[in-house]
Design a protein around this motif. Structure first.
Motif: not given
Ligand code: SF4
Length: 231
Positions: A43, A203-209
């Motif tokens: 993302i 979810c703020i769509r950071c992609g860290a996960c």
């Protein structure tokens, strides 16, 4: 089009093509993936599944330029191609990281400048975002912004932080003549009503996960078969 996942969710490119409109991605990663006829696999980093040789071959085949694995040159080729298109576009379409109810401000973070070009050069800017991105006050954005950029790319702040609060005013030299905001529900109200699903809207769509998920790092984003890949 500036990069954002909601457009993938509603398959905006397909809908525009069906309506006889050409949609061109303006984010370098998404542009590369679009050239390849693929979907983003991450993302934040849509083309992370491609190596430099694959990008070089893609540019050579699709843009008819000399094959080069020089990353700076590849970026330059992409920028030159995209820049021409910004000035020819009738409409710039973008996502939004946060939409502020108090001031009507649309906040968009990015590092390439494509977001600013997409939202200021064409005469019309249309922003599309999920309803969960609306925050009440401008001050609510500060901790969210810090969390987003640090978690997404390890940056204290991105190169560009765009704050759009309306179309060009009479005494302003640039900016779009029209700005429209489309708020998308698409099942979000239903998720909000469900006690367990509600937290997905945080979810703020950071992609860290994804970056830390052992499954994602093994199989890649496309294997999930969904717009929002990963854990
Ligand atoms: S679930 Fe959390 S870590 Fe993953 S993208 Fe969303 S905010 Fe970031």
């Amino acid at each position: 089009r500036g990069r954002w996942m909601v457009s993938e969710e509603i398959e905006l490119n397909h809908a525009m093509a069906d309506a006889g409109m050409e949609a061109l991605e303006s984010d370098m990663g998404e542009y590369t993936v679009q050239l390849d006829g693929e979907n983003p696999s991450h993302i934040i980093m849509p083309a992370i599944h491609l190596n430099v040789g694959q990008v070089a071959s893609l540019f050579h085949d699709k843009l008819e330029v000399d094959y080069t694995e020089d990353v700076d040159r590849l970026i330059q080729i992409g920028r030159e191609t995209l820049r021409r298109n910004f000035f020819e576009a009738d409409i710039g379409v973008s996502g939004v990281n946060f939409a502020v109810a108090e001031t009507g401000t649309l906040l968009l973070v990015e590092n390439e400048g494509n977001g600013r070009m997409s939202t200021t050069v064409p005469p019309v800017h249309i922003a599309v975002t999920g309803i969960e991105k609306v925050v009440e006050n401008l001050r609510d954005v500060i901790p969210l912004l810090s969390l987003l950029t640090r978690s997404a790319t390890g940056q204290a702040i991105t190169t560009y932080v765009n704050m759009i609060s309306g179309p060009r005013k009479a005494d302003e030299l640039d900016g779009p003549q029209e700005v429209h905001l489309v708020l998308l529900d698409n099942g979000r109200s239903q998720a909000f009503a469900d006690g367990e699903l509600r937290q997905t809207l945080n979810c703020i769509r950071c992609g860290a996960c994804m970056n830390h998920c052992p499954v994602y790092t093994r199989i890649g984003g496309h294997a999930y078969g969904t717009v929002y890949p990963g854990p």
